[in-house]
Design an enzyme around this catalytic site. Structure first.
Site, PDB file in Angstrom:
ATOM      1  N   HIS A   1      -8.846   4.072  -1.465  1.00  0.00           N
ATOM      2  CA  HIS A   1      -7.495   3.547  -1.316  1.00  0.00           C
ATOM      3  C   HIS A   1      -7.139   2.603  -2.458  1.00  0.00           C
ATOM      4  O   HIS A   1      -7.073   1.393  -2.277  1.00  0.00           O
ATOM      5  CB  HIS A   1      -7.391   2.855   0.051  1.00  0.00           C
ATOM      6  CG  HIS A   1      -6.046   2.292   0.361  1.00  0.00           C
ATOM      7  ND1 HIS A   1      -4.866   2.773  -0.177  1.00  0.00           N
ATOM      8  CD2 HIS A   1      -5.682   1.260   1.174  1.00  0.00           C
ATOM      9  CE1 HIS A   1      -3.860   2.062   0.283  1.00  0.00           C
ATOM     10  NE2 HIS A   1      -4.323   1.138   1.091  1.00  0.00           N
TER      11      HIS A   1
ATOM     12  N   CYS B   1       0.830  -1.215   0.000  1.00  0.00           N
ATOM     13  CA  CYS B   1       0.000   0.000   0.000  1.00  0.00           C
ATOM     14  C   CYS B   1       0.858   1.257   0.000  1.00  0.00           C
ATOM     15  O   CYS B   1       0.343   2.366  -0.114  1.00  0.00           O
ATOM     16  CB  CYS B   1      -0.940   0.003   1.194  1.00  0.00           C
ATOM     17  SG  CYS B   1      -1.688  -1.589   1.504  1.00  0.00           S
TER      18      CYS B   1
END
Lengths: 396, 144
Positions: free
Chosen positions: A338, A84
């Protein structure tokens, strides 16, 4: 130390469920804006760095697909991955190429089409993010489960409550309501969050960031080129990076992310920021709130709050505009969305616009110090990137 | 995902038993077991049986469970500390409301999952609260 590097152009797609476009079209939404806002021709680009986690998308080698569609075939390029934190890793890679003198202008793009797989597949894929066999396969731990273990340990030790976690979601949704690029541009109430179903106790649906399609891009340039292109470059003042253990069970404690603490320390040292009182040097921060507990841990790991007191910062609304330091005025991962590889670059786009006073009314921070911070975590502190962006030219 | 057989073969022992590795140079105990020590660099390690009992350091009740474990949802996952060696594992024989950090737990062998297509059952290590007024964490060195 190398040459100074600045952001000279930014682009950002709408985040959300983007079934209307394929991965190359989505990436190009960000790339085209980044190139045009930089005021450069494609032929001037020396390097293209594509951040891409993939796995859920039909395209395996996205960078070549993205570059071909954008008319950038023939240029140097490659794919970067750091879970991420991929976006920040891509920026760091392009930064280093420019700092070293290998390139003068670099395009950095992060793109993800996570909705190309059904939700259980995406949950399984992310669940493999830590240490596959020792956590996921044999022991059934999901990604929300990783952060839930942190939440349980933190709440048990320091007295934070589920309401405190939800307060983070309420703040981030409030600011997302003013961000047209956000996946969820709408406010929520504390009650809505508290009543949402459990995903991994004590984390509820509204404590979790969504599955998102999206792209973000920046154009980076060397000092010499940046000063020719614009009179308002945003400098990359420092980058701190640290890698944590793959297996959660190898960690010493579960009330902070060690990698984030180390990355912050490095970034502060390079930028000459007092680690005891960093908020004094900064105007605004984007932190990695993949789950609400992660934002509270970030307050402590970054030194915005003392250890054990991170939850008080949100309880006292100190991370809203007007407080100690405004955090996630974009809506954060929580409400802006995200798309893994785009996230770190989206933070750079947001902070560039914040520093230049160019974001929507109601979510623009007061810019006094001319400095902003991005905190981008890969996995559960498996990777940590802390980047300081500045209006003033960094020390050599 | 289909994997080649050696992947399964390598896991046949750690799946069912709490086997760690002790570094003969610096004494550190590692779980999962490994053949080199990341602390002192030694390649001289020996297998050790970990104690069955430990302390629950953190836990979560996972409602959204992927893969073949979905039918078993919700599942409880704990972070267990056995004399400083930590293990992330499923908890069993307990209701979420009965849990708290600091609880003494012990390892047992239980069904982990059943494949949805062939019904093949996988067994493995889970932890349950120590029965009765348990004391002396780490004293019981019986095999899991």
């Amino acid at each position: 130390m190398g040459r100074r590097v600045a952001i000279v152009g930014t682009g950002h797609s709408k985040f959300g469920v983007r079934n209307d476009v394929n991965i190359a079209e989505l990436a190009y939404e960000a790339i085209s804006k980044a190139i045009s806002s930089a005021g450069i021709e494609k032929k001037e680009i020396d390097l293209v760095v594509t951040g891409y986690v993939g796995g859920w998308s039909s395209e395996g080698l996205a960078p070549v697909v993205v570059m071909e569609y954008a008319g950038l075939t023939g240029k140097p390029g490659y794919r970067i991955e750091a879970a991420c934190a991929t976006g920040s890793a891509a920026i760091k890679t392009a930064h280093d190429a420019i700092a070293s003198g290998e390139a003068d202008i670099a395009l950095v793009v992060g793109v993800e089409k996570m909705n190309e797989s059904p939700t259980p597949t995406v949950v399984e894929f992310i669940g493999r993010a830590g240490n596959y066999f020792w956590e996921f396969e044999n022991f059934g731990l999901t990604f929300p489960g990783y952060y839930a273990l942190y939440a349980t340990a933190y709440m048990g030790k320091y007295g934070a409550t589920e309401e405190d976690l939800c307060r983070v979601a309420v703040k981030n949704h409030y600011y997302a309501s003013m961000n047209p690029k956000a996946q969820f541009p709408r406010a929520i109430t504390l009650e809505q969050c508290m009543k949402s179903r459990y995903i991994a106790w004590p984390l509820k649906l509204f404590d979790c960031s969504p599955i998102t399609d999206g792209a973000a891009a920046v154009v980076l340039a060397s000092e010499e080129v940046a000063q020719k292109l614009t009179d308002s470059p945003v400098w990359i003042e420092s980058i701190g990076v640290s890698v944590g253990t793959s297996n959660l069970s190898k960690r010493d404690q579960f009330t902070s992310l060690n990698a984030a603490t180390l990355a912050a320390k490095m970034a502060y040292k390079k930028a000459g920021i007092d680690p005891e009182n960093p908020a004094k040097y900064l105007d605004v921060a984007e932190v990695h709130d993949c789950f609400t507990i992660a934002e509270i841990l970030a307050y402590e790991d970054l030194g915005f709050a003392k250890r054990r007191e991170g939850y008080k910062l949100i309880r006292e609304e100190q991370t809203y505009i007007g407080g100690l330091i405004p955090v996630n005025l974009s809506g954060g991962l929580k409400a802006k969305g995200h798309p893994l590889a785009a996230t770190g670059i989206s933070m750079a786009v947001e902070l560039t616009n914040q520093l230049l006073g160019k974001v929507e009314k109601g979510r623009q921070a007061d810019i006094k110090n001319g400095r902003a911070l991005a905190h981008n975590i890969g996995g559960t502190g498996h990777y940590a990137y802390v980047t300081i962006y500045s209006l003033s030219k960094p020390r050599a | 995902m289909t994997r080649s057989l050696p992947v399964w073969w390598r896991r046949r022992i750690p799946r069912y038993r709490l086997i760690g590795a002790r570094c003969k140079e610096c004494g550190k105990i590692h779980y999962p077991p490994r053949t080199s020590c990341p602390y002192c660099g030694s390649n001289s390690l020996e297998e050790v049986q970990l104690p069955r009992r430990g302390i629950l350091e953190s836990y979560s009740v996972i409602y959204s469970v992927p893969g073949d474990n979905r039918l078993n949802a919700p599942i409880i996952v704990g972070l267990v500390n056995i004399n400083g060696v930590r293990i992330v594992a499923e908890l069993t024989d307990v209701l979420p409301g009965e849990l708290s950090t600091g609880l003494e737990v012990e390892a047992v062998v239980r069904k982990i999952s059943e494949t949805s297509d062939t019904g093949i059952i996988t067994y493995g290590v889970k932890f349950r609260p120590v029965l009765g007024a348990g004391s002396g964490a780490g004293q019981d060195t019986g095999e899991a």
